[in-house]
Write a protein that holds these residues in place. Structure first.
Motif, PDB file in Angstrom:
ATOM      1  N   UNK A 195       0.810  -1.222   0.000  1.00 15.85           N
ATOM      2  CA  UNK A 195       0.000   0.000   0.000  1.00 15.85           C
ATOM      3  C   UNK A 195       0.841   1.268   0.000  1.00 15.85           C
ATOM      4  N   UNK A 196       2.166   1.137  -0.112  1.00 13.34           N
ATOM      5  CA  UNK A 196       3.048   2.303  -0.174  1.00 13.34           C
ATOM      6  C   UNK A 196       3.616   2.742   1.156  1.00 13.34           C
ATOM      7  N   UNK A 197       3.185   2.119   2.268  1.00 12.65           N
ATOM      8  CA  UNK A 197       3.751   2.490   3.561  1.00 12.65           C
ATOM      9  C   UNK A 197       5.233   2.134   3.593  1.00 12.65           C
ATOM     10  N   UNK A 198       6.043   3.049   4.133  1.00 14.21           N
ATOM     11  CA  UNK A 198       7.481   2.809   4.275  1.00 14.21           C
ATOM     12  C   UNK A 198       7.874   2.830   5.746  1.00 14.21           C
ATOM     13  N   UNK A 199       8.749   1.912   6.125  1.00 17.43           N
ATOM     14  CA  UNK A 199       9.359   1.930   7.449  1.00 17.43           C
ATOM     15  C   UNK A 199      10.852   1.721   7.283  1.00 17.43           C
ATOM     16  N   UNK A 200      11.613   2.505   8.043  1.00 21.19           N
ATOM     17  CA  UNK A 200      13.072   2.488   7.903  1.00 21.19           C
ATOM     18  C   UNK A 200      13.735   2.000   9.185  1.00 21.19           C
ATOM     19  N   UNK A 231      17.888  13.304   7.685  1.00 15.99           N
ATOM     20  CA  UNK A 231      18.016  13.620   6.256  1.00 15.99           C
ATOM     21  C   UNK A 231      18.323  12.367   5.443  1.00 15.99           C
ATOM     22  N   UNK A 232      19.128  11.473   5.996  1.00 12.98           N
ATOM     23  CA  UNK A 232      19.465  10.228   5.297  1.00 12.98           C
ATOM     24  C   UNK A 232      18.226   9.348   5.133  1.00 12.98           C
ATOM     25  N   UNK A 233      17.424   9.250   6.183  1.00 14.55           N
ATOM     26  CA  UNK A 233      16.193   8.457   6.117  1.00 14.55           C
ATOM     27  C   UNK A 233      15.236   9.063   5.092  1.00 14.55           C
ATOM     28  N   UNK A 234      15.081  10.383   5.119  1.00 10.01           N
ATOM     29  CA  UNK A 234      14.182  11.043   4.163  1.00 10.01           C
ATOM     30  C   UNK A 234      14.630  10.790   2.725  1.00 10.01           C
ATOM     31  N   UNK A 235      15.935  10.882   2.485  1.00 12.34           N
ATOM     32  CA  UNK A 235      16.467  10.668   1.138  1.00 12.34           C
ATOM     33  C   UNK A 235      16.283   9.211   0.708  1.00 12.34           C
ATOM     34  N   UNK A 236      16.493   8.290   1.621  1.00 16.33           N
ATOM     35  CA  UNK A 236      16.326   6.867   1.306  1.00 16.33           C
ATOM     36  C   UNK A 236      14.878   6.553   0.967  1.00 16.33           C
ATOM     37  N   UNK A 237      13.936   7.107   1.728  1.00 18.91           N
ATOM     38  CA  UNK A 237      12.514   6.879   1.459  1.00 18.91           C
ATOM     39  C   UNK A 237      12.133   7.470   0.102  1.00 18.91           C
ATOM     40  N   UNK A 297       0.989  -6.633   7.680  1.00 17.20           N
ATOM     41  CA  UNK A 297       1.431  -5.323   8.181  1.00 17.20           C
ATOM     42  C   UNK A 297       2.940  -5.317   8.441  1.00 17.20           C
ATOM     43  N   UNK A 298       3.576  -4.185   8.164  1.00 17.89           N
ATOM     44  CA  UNK A 298       5.006  -4.048   8.458  1.00 17.89           C
ATOM     45  C   UNK A 298       5.217  -4.011   9.962  1.00 17.89           C
ATOM     46  N   UNK A 299       6.348  -4.569  10.399  1.00 14.97           N
ATOM     47  CA  UNK A 299       6.675  -4.570  11.823  1.00 14.97           C
ATOM     48  C   UNK A 299       7.433  -3.319  12.223  1.00 14.97           C
ATOM     49  N   UNK A 300       7.488  -3.058  13.533  1.00  9.84           N
ATOM     50  CA  UNK A 300       8.246  -1.908  14.015  1.00  9.84           C
ATOM     51  C   UNK A 300       9.735  -2.209  13.852  1.00  9.84           C
TER      52      UNK A 300
END
Length: 384
Positions: A195-200, A231-237, A297-300
């Protein structure tokens, strides 16, 4: 209330290496079964999955055989015949990530062109259809030459710093990239659901073996300011959303000496920079990948403990049946978690396993990992 029949899904894994092995272990926990396609009898992944189709990743008949007995297909390797996968997808078979994403990423030139088109910062580059001293000089030294296809674990990459180093070039279609003097090399493992949800996962720092260009030591979390981590997480997403893929993606980044973040490469699969998550995070990257491709569902991704990880590589100059030295002494160190990949043959610098060290203090974890690296040696004896 959801009701699921067991097994939850039959998952096809193209590639039977260590990534597939760790994925198959996670699949069993989730109530899934796996079928592995790999040309090596008794591959590391098949030892866990229990069912292997013996065949090449470019054999259309074997890829079809896998697709027809599985609910969803994923992979632990990128060098696959994507034309056959695309045809199978059109016929209704499910692949995650999609053959389109895999085809884009397995060619390093089209991957970089996609970054540039989407405005994702990356090192300057040019296409190089045929290497020549003149082309290298025109682009300017120092530079990095990358083979368009087939490179992994340091293969297919040549760092050429001066004209005198030209003999180290790769005689294949490639691209030239500006050499980036990085203050740190970072990675973000990103999970993207259907569904497009992203978790890093928290940003990690990677230290590479000089000469072989293979990840040697990983520190999680990276020793960087929180603003840089965000910023790294935002760029990766943003990078993974541009690809529009489903599953786990390993996004490798350069942090330059001036504080700029550049995307180096993306792997459309579970990644060496996420192995520590098996012990150090609530949901490890292998389970997370399966959750994404199956539609759970994605895990934490919270990290439970600082961790350091080292790869265990085959000793230089030795090929044959693996022999491990120093294992007992290494396992006596508190916090050491050993993973051996079940490979039947050791070869110089081949990934044979990894060790994750957990410790409340990241510097202590690093020192313990370096001690383990000094203790353990995976050599080889000749096959009888």
């Amino acid at each position: 209330m959801d009701v699921f029949p067991l097994p939850l899904a039959r998952i096809g894994i193209i590639g039977g290496g260590q990534l597939g092995r760790m994925m198959a272990k996670a699949a069993k926990r989730l109530g899934c079964t796996c079928v592995v396609l790999d040309p090596t009898p008794g591959s590391p992944a098949s030892q866990v999955a229990g069912h292997q189709i013996l065949g090449d990743y470019h054999d259309p008949s074997k890829l079809r055989e896998l697709a027809e007995i599985c609910d969803v297909i994923t992979f632990d390797i990128e060098d696959i015949d994507t034309e056959t996968l695309a045809q199978l997808e059109q016929e209704g078979h499910r692949f995650h990530p999609s053959p389109r994403v895999l085809a884009l990423i397995q060619d390093k030139l089209t991957q970089k062109q996609a970054f540039a088109a989407a405005g994702i910062p990356t090192a300057p580059f040019v296409e190089l259809s045929e290497p020549s001293p003149e082309a290298f000089a025109a682009f300017g030294y120092p530079l990095v030459q990358k083979a368009r296809r087939g490179g992994y674990d340091g293969r297919g990459v040549s760092i050429v710093k001066t004209p005198e180093d030209y003999d180290a070039h790769l005689p294949v279609p490639s691209l030239l990239e500006r050499f980036v003097p990085a203050a740190k090399e970072l990675a973000v493992v990103v999970a993207r659901a259907r569904d497009g949800e992203c978790r890093c996962y928290p940003v990690v720092e990677m230290c590479f073996r000089s000469g072989e260009n293979v990840l040697d030591l990983l520190l999680a979390p990276a020793n960087i300011p929180s603003s840089v981590a965000e910023a790294a997480v935002d760029l990766a997403v943003r990078t993974v959303e541009m690809l529009d893929g489903v599953g786990i993606f390993g996004v490798e980044l350069f942090l330059t000496e001036t504080g700029e973040l550049l995307v180096n490469e993306v792997a459309p699969r579970t990644h060496n920079s996420g192995h520590h998550t098996i012990e150090a995070n609530v949901t490890d990257q292998f389970e997370q990948h399966l959750r994404a491709v199956v539609g759970l569902p994605l895990g934490v991704t919270d990290q439970l403990s600082p961790a350091a990880m080292i790869n265990l590589l085959g000793a230089p100059g030795r090929r044959g049946r693996p022999i491990i030295k120093g294992m007992a002494e290494a396992l006596a160190i508190p916090g050491v978690c050993l993973h051996l990949y079940g490979k039947a043959t050791s070869a110089p610098f081949r990934k044979m396993g990894h060790v994750t060290v957990l410790d409340p203090d990241i510097e202590t974890a690093k020192r313990k990992a370096e001690r383990v690296r000094d203790l353990i040696e995976i050599s080889a004896e000749d096959h009888p």
